[in-house]
Design a protein around this motif. Structure first.
Motif, PDB file in Angstrom:
ATOM      1  N   TYR A 208       0.838  -1.200   0.000  1.00 32.50           N
ATOM      2  CA  TYR A 208       0.000   0.000   0.000  1.00 32.50           C
ATOM      3  C   TYR A 208       0.871   1.247   0.000  1.00 32.50           C
ATOM      4  O   TYR A 208       2.033   1.238   0.445  1.00 32.50           O
ATOM      5  N   GLY A 209       0.317   2.305  -0.505  1.00 34.50           N
ATOM      6  CA  GLY A 209       0.918   3.623  -0.424  1.00 34.50           C
ATOM      7  C   GLY A 209      -0.167   4.617  -0.043  1.00 34.50           C
ATOM      8  O   GLY A 209      -1.338   4.439  -0.396  1.00 34.50           O
ATOM      9  N   ALA A 210       0.196   5.652   0.698  1.00 35.71           N
ATOM     10  CA  ALA A 210      -0.795   6.629   1.149  1.00 35.71           C
ATOM     11  C   ALA A 210      -0.132   7.973   1.405  1.00 35.71           C
ATOM     12  O   ALA A 210       1.068   8.047   1.693  1.00 35.71           O
ATOM     13  N   ALA A 211      -0.927   9.026   1.297  1.00 35.75           N
ATOM     14  CA  ALA A 211      -0.487  10.376   1.624  1.00 35.75           C
ATOM     15  C   ALA A 211      -1.637  11.097   2.313  1.00 35.75           C
ATOM     16  O   ALA A 211      -2.796  10.976   1.888  1.00 35.75           O
ATOM     17  N   THR A 212      -1.339  11.804   3.394  1.00 33.20           N
ATOM     18  CA  THR A 212      -2.380  12.511   4.148  1.00 33.20           C
ATOM     19  C   THR A 212      -1.911  13.922   4.505  1.00 33.20           C
ATOM     20  O   THR A 212      -0.711  14.185   4.616  1.00 33.20           O
ATOM     21  N   TYR A 213      -2.890  14.787   4.694  1.00 33.00           N
ATOM     22  CA  TYR A 213      -2.627  16.140   5.182  1.00 33.00           C
ATOM     23  C   TYR A 213      -3.716  16.510   6.169  1.00 33.00           C
ATOM     24  O   TYR A 213      -4.903  16.229   5.943  1.00 33.00           O
ATOM     25  N   ALA A 214      -3.339  17.114   7.281  1.00 34.80           N
ATOM     26  CA  ALA A 214      -4.321  17.548   8.287  1.00 34.80           C
ATOM     27  C   ALA A 214      -3.836  18.829   8.944  1.00 34.80           C
ATOM     28  O   ALA A 214      -2.629  19.063   9.072  1.00 34.80           O
ATOM     29  N   GLN A 215      -4.786  19.643   9.362  1.00 30.69           N
ATOM     30  CA  GLN A 215      -4.456  20.850  10.109  1.00 30.69           C
ATOM     31  C   GLN A 215      -5.515  21.115  11.161  1.00 30.69           C
ATOM     32  O   GLN A 215      -6.653  20.664  11.049  1.00 30.69           O
ATOM     33  N   GLU A 216      -5.118  21.826  12.212  1.00 28.83           N
ATOM     34  CA  GLU A 216      -6.026  22.143  13.315  1.00 28.83           C
ATOM     35  C   GLU A 216      -5.944  23.637  13.598  1.00 28.83           C
ATOM     36  O   GLU A 216      -4.858  24.171  13.849  1.00 28.83           O
ATOM     37  N   LYS A 217      -7.067  24.312  13.544  1.00 20.04           N
ATOM     38  CA  LYS A 217      -7.127  25.745  13.818  1.00 20.04           C
ATOM     39  C   LYS A 217      -7.470  25.959  15.287  1.00 20.04           C
ATOM     40  O   LYS A 217      -8.533  25.539  15.759  1.00 20.04           O
TER      41      LYS A 217
END
Length: 238
Positions: A208-217
């Motif tokens: 498997y391969g994966a990419a994620t992005y997350a941010q918290e304000k």
């Protein structure tokens, strides 16, 4: 959700108000499916027997947990309604925290060329909101909620898809969560997106391969930490 609780910060667990952890001392029961409908119920007399050495099972001195779930399957549709209730112990970080609960409604539908997923949830007085954003302190709502002896309330949503292609499946998900302190001014708004592609070599082995992005304000401190991750791996089931 096509991600389940996998693939890091973009998984569905980070857009709810529960910590999705294992519970000790639990009794669970699932009914047979009747007309596509089944019921699952569980109760924990003390959620953490190992690290939480204080508290007596099934007493107010220990964290206790109850949950009820309805699952409905009909053809290409699969839906679920979940409700859980946490009875926080009357000492330590949760001494002044009211009992917490959450409600989640979700489902998926297989169109053949694609399976579409969606969920929405509401939570109140949740003290153990799950860590995220690569364990950045600001991304962990627990550190402010429990130190102030209060809980968090809020809501979250996510939408995802699974698309078969080239012998595997492309997975995609986007989610949002809004959480605020019940008794304070803290408010956090989380956004995340993820892409993944697991490919099965056989019934027992896949890569498997994966990419994620997350941010918290963080509205109170006017800060917006974020995290990006890229991962590849191999899974073999013995």
């Amino acid at each position: 959700t096509p991600f389940g609780v996998l693939y890091g910060d973009a998984g569905v667990e980070y857009f709810t108000g529960t910590d999705w952890g294992r519970t000790d001392n639990t009794i669970a029961y699932r009914t047979p499916a009747v007309g596509g409908l089944s019921l699952t119920a569980e109760y924990s007399f003390k959620t953490d027997q190992v690290s939480n050495t204080t508290g007596v099972e099934n007493k107010a001195s220990a964290d206790r947990y109850a949950a009820l779930g309805l699952n409905y399957k009909a053809g290409a549709f699969n839906g679920v309604l979940l409700a859980d209730y946490t009875m926080w112990k009357n000492s330590g970080d949760t001494a002044n925290t009211d009992n917490g609960y959450s409600i989640l409604l979700g489902g998926n539908y297989n169109f053949g060329f694609m399976t579409l997923y969606a969920q929405a949830n509401y939570f109140d007085n949740q003290a153990n909101v799950r860590k995220g954003l690569a364990n950045l302190t600001l991304g962990d709502l627990k550190h402010t909620a429990t130190l102030a002896n209060e809980g968090y309330e809020g809501w979250g949503v996510s939408v995802g898809a699974k698309v078969p292609a080239f012998g595997g499946n492309f997975l995609a998900q986007v989610g949002y969560r809004d959480a605020e302190a019940v008794k304070g001014d803290e408010e956090y708004k989380r956004f995340g997106v993820g892409l993944a592609y697991p490919y099965p070599f056989s019934k027992r082995t896949n890569v498997y391969g994966a990419a994620t992005y997350a941010q918290e304000k963080d509205d109170l401190k006017d800060q917006t930490p974020s995290a990006t991750s890229v991962m590849v791996g191999l899974v073999h089931r013995f």
